[in-house]
Scaffold this motif. Structure first.
Motif, short mmCIF file in Angstrom:
data_model
loop_
_atom_site.label_atom_id
_atom_site.label_comp_id
_atom_site.label_asym_id
_atom_site.label_seq_id
_atom_site.Cartn_x
_atom_site.Cartn_y
_atom_site.Cartn_z
N GLN A 115 43.08 48.74 33.05
CA GLN A 115 41.88 48.01 32.64
C GLN A 115 42.22 46.86 31.66
OE1 GLN A 115 41.60 51.78 32.60
NE2 GLN A 115 41.31 51.24 34.75
N ASP A 116 41.71 46.90 30.44
CA ASP A 116 41.86 45.77 29.53
C ASP A 116 42.97 45.97 28.49
OD1 ASP A 116 39.87 44.42 30.80
OD2 ASP A 116 38.30 44.88 29.35
N GLN A 150 38.49 41.71 37.09
CA GLN A 150 37.64 40.74 37.78
C GLN A 150 38.07 39.31 37.48
OE1 GLN A 150 35.50 41.43 40.19
NE2 GLN A 150 36.09 43.56 39.89
N SER A 198 38.60 40.07 28.26
CA SER A 198 38.02 41.36 28.64
C SER A 198 37.72 41.30 30.14
CB SER A 198 36.75 41.66 27.86
OG SER A 198 35.76 40.69 28.13
N ASN A 199 37.49 42.48 30.73
CA ASN A 199 37.21 42.55 32.16
C ASN A 199 38.32 41.84 32.95
OD1 ASN A 199 35.86 43.36 34.42
ND2 ASN A 199 34.30 41.76 34.33
#
Length: 632
Positions: free
Chosen positions: A289-290, A243, A239-240
């Motif tokens: 995103q994910d 970053q 996830s994430n």
């Protein structure tokens, strides 16, 4: 003779033999390149001949067809925010079987000892629908072609050879463009797959809703000692991803990415060769995103052999990785509203009052950084002027300048540009609606290099057909033919995701840097055409580059679809595109650049269509002299 001397002689003979083979390869390569050069020179000459044939015949029928389409089409009214891109994870294909086809792409450069095992493993997949696309990047070893050609009998196999060495990114791009699958799986030519690799990873992707990027664990096959070690990413977060990937690359072997991702984020960039997969992973995380799926099972065999990366190459790749991270962080900052430069949007307005409002709204919806919007109204009707005063003037950051006479498109744009205060000046026609994410992309593209002076958007008609995605020109005996890149291609064709250098850029959806604009001479001799062509030639003379940005997409509602606006549209076309203005603009371009624009419509207006080049030149020169006499 001493044993040591014999060994030295044998070693020397071996070296000489090896070098002799290399010299033979290079000589053969030189002969092939010489033949290719001759071939392309011939093609270039044929192309120029073909262009002359086109432009001196019935090419204007295409434009006539366009105007008929303009008057006949009746599309629904525009929504307030413009057309949206596909939602995250929403894929184009509606046919389940078609949408599940996988193209396993293998870029090849030498690596003869490993090729057969690699390709056999790809063709042996248990998955129900796949193909193997091999692109040879002009390997100098002739054994490569022999091996790759030996598989051409296989129905799931495609073999392509680059005409010259392009590098890893461009080679993979060619493989993707020639792929028929909606999913792209990546396999290096010295590695191999387990037979169930694609099947297992696809099941993993299908199990996660909206996933567009899959990756797995791998075996590291160490050739030196014959050992095999599992490298797992179980300890890395799922996830994430944005970053986490900024910390370092880990979404690797086996990678499988939906083709729509490349349409959104762009294909591989050659400037990132050696770390191109990291760039794609970060861009995917930024835009999706994910939407990643992880198969915690080693199904990919990564071979580690003697050809280790040199220290010089490692340092180069480290620099590339730094650039990749920097550009992603810049996108994040811009998305969050942080940019240390002012942006000026210059919008030329003539009628189309509702579209002007929608254009401004689409900018406000997608641009969070400090900006100004300058609207130059080119003597619209009182009704339109009042609408702008009532509905647009009060919007924060908008300034409207009302002209008492119509200056034409070039005149209006050059006047409005002088009013702009920004470090970036972005021209938009008032019937253009921008899309989510377009702004981060065009600014990041402009910031890639100090010598980039202008960047144009991927501009699409509401029908889904591309108007332009960059542009180029061809020169021939004093004539210049301006060409639009990707025109009439479907917006979702993957080849339109390529990054291009441009020899000119259209002015209707384009960013210009302030330091370039300050040195441009906006000639008043352009009445209603060709000023953007002139500006582009000036930019080149200033030693600035012009590029496209395929990830910065806008929609151009160039055709009026509201029945109530038909009469106003006819007046719009009459005022903006008067015939004499076209002729004056072409003559002005000739006087400034000593080149005649190869435009069949204007040639027809001048009654020179189909004449010999010498006759056309003589006529344009005569018009130029007449104009000079009138001015004196």
């Amino acid at each position: 003779m001493a044993s040591e001397d014999k060994d030295n002689i044998k070693e020397l003979e071996r070296v000489i033999s090896t070098q002799a083979k290399q010299i033979q390869y290079l000589n053969e390569e030189r002969e092939r390149l010489t033949a290719s050069t001759t071939h392309y020179k011939s093609l270039s000459e044929d192309l120029n001949t073909l262009l002359q044939s086109i432009y001196n015949s019935n090419g204007w029928k295409v434009m006539s067809k366009y105007y008929k389409l303009r008057d006949s089409l009746r599309l629904p009214k525009f929504s307030g925010k413009g057309r949206k891109d596909n939602k995250q994870g929403e894929l184009h294909s509606t046919n389940q079987n078609e949408g599940d086809k996988v193209s396993i792409i293998i870029p090849v450069y030498n690596n003869v000892p490993y090729l057969e095992k690699c390709i056999h493993s790809a063709l042996a997949q248990t998955y129900h629908s796949f193909e193997v696309v091999v692109v040879d990047d002009c390997s100098p070893d002739p054994a490569v072609a022999t091996i790759l050609e030996s598989f051409t009998h296989h129905p799931n196999y495609k073999y392509i050879r680059n005409d010259f060495n392009c590098g890893i990114s461009e080679t993979m791009n060619q493989a993707i463009i020639h792929s028929s699958g909606n999913w792209i799986a990546f396999l290096d030519c010295d590695d191999w797959l387990d037979a169930e690799a694609i099947e297992k990873l696809m099941a993993c992707l299908k199990a996660k809703e909206g996933a567009v990027y899959g990756y797995t664990d791998r075996y590291n096959e160490i050739e030196k000692d014959g050992t095999s070690k599992v490298e797992t990413f179980r300890s890395r977060p799922t996830s994430n991803y944005l970053q986490e990937l900024l910390v370092g690359m880990y979404t690797s072997h086996l990678k499988m990415i939906h083709k729509d991702v490349f349409i959104k984020i762009g294909l591989h960039e050659s400037r990132f060769d050696g770390a191109q997969d990291y760039d794609i992973a970060l861009k995917t995380a930024f835009h999706y995103q994910d939407a990643f799926a992880y198969l915690p099972e080693p199904v990919y065999h990564h071979r580690i052999h003697d050809k280790q990366t040199t220290q010089e190459a490692a340092a180069r790749i480290e620099g590339i990785v730094t650039t990749i991270k920097s550009e992603i962080r810049q996108r994040i900052e811009i998305r969050n509203g942080n940019l240390d430069k002012l942006v000026s949007f210059v919008i030329l307005s003539f009628e189309k009052m509702e579209m002007t409002l929608k254009c401004v709204q689409s900018i406000k919806d997608t641009v969070k950084v400090a900006h100004e919007i300058i609207i130059f109204d080119n003597a619209s009707t009182p009704e339109t002027v009042q609408y702008l005063k009532d509905h647009v003037e009060a919007i924060d950051g908008v300034t409207i300048h009302y002209s008492d006479r119509n200056l034409g498109c070039p005149g209006g744009r050059r006047t409005a540009t002088k009013l702009a205060q920004g470090d970036y000046i972005i021209n938009l026609d008032n019937d253009i609606l921008v899309t989510e994410g377009w702004f981060e992309e065009i600014i990041t593209r402009a910031e890639q290099s100090p010598n980039i002076g202008a960047v144009c958007c991927k501009t699409v008609f509401p029908t889904g057909k591309i108007q332009f995605n960059g542009a180029s020109y061809a020169l021939s005996e004093g004539f210049i033919t301006f060409l639009l890149t990707d025109t009439d291609k479907d917006e979702n064709e993957v080849s339109t995701a390529l990054w291009h250098e441009c020899s000119w850029v259209p002015g209707g959806a384009t960013l210009f840097k302030r330091e370039v604009v300050d040195h441009l001479d906006y000639s008043e001799g352009y009445i209603n055409a060709f000023e953007d062509n002139d500006v582009a030639l000036q930019i080149a003379k200033l030693n600035y580059r012009m590029v496209n940005c395929p990830t910065s997409k806008v929609y151009h509602y160039h055709i009026m679809h509201d029945k109530a606006q038909v009469n106003k549209e006819k007046e719009y076309m009459r005022v903006r595109y008067n015939n004499e203005g076209f002729i004056q603009s072409l003559v002005n371009f000739y006087k400034r650049n000593q080149l005649i624009i190869n435009d069949p419509f204007v040639h027809r207006l001048m009654n020179v269509e189909g004449l010999e080049k010498s006759a056309i030149i003589a006529h344009v020169q005569e018009l130029s002299n007449q104009d000079a006499l009138r001015r004196t």
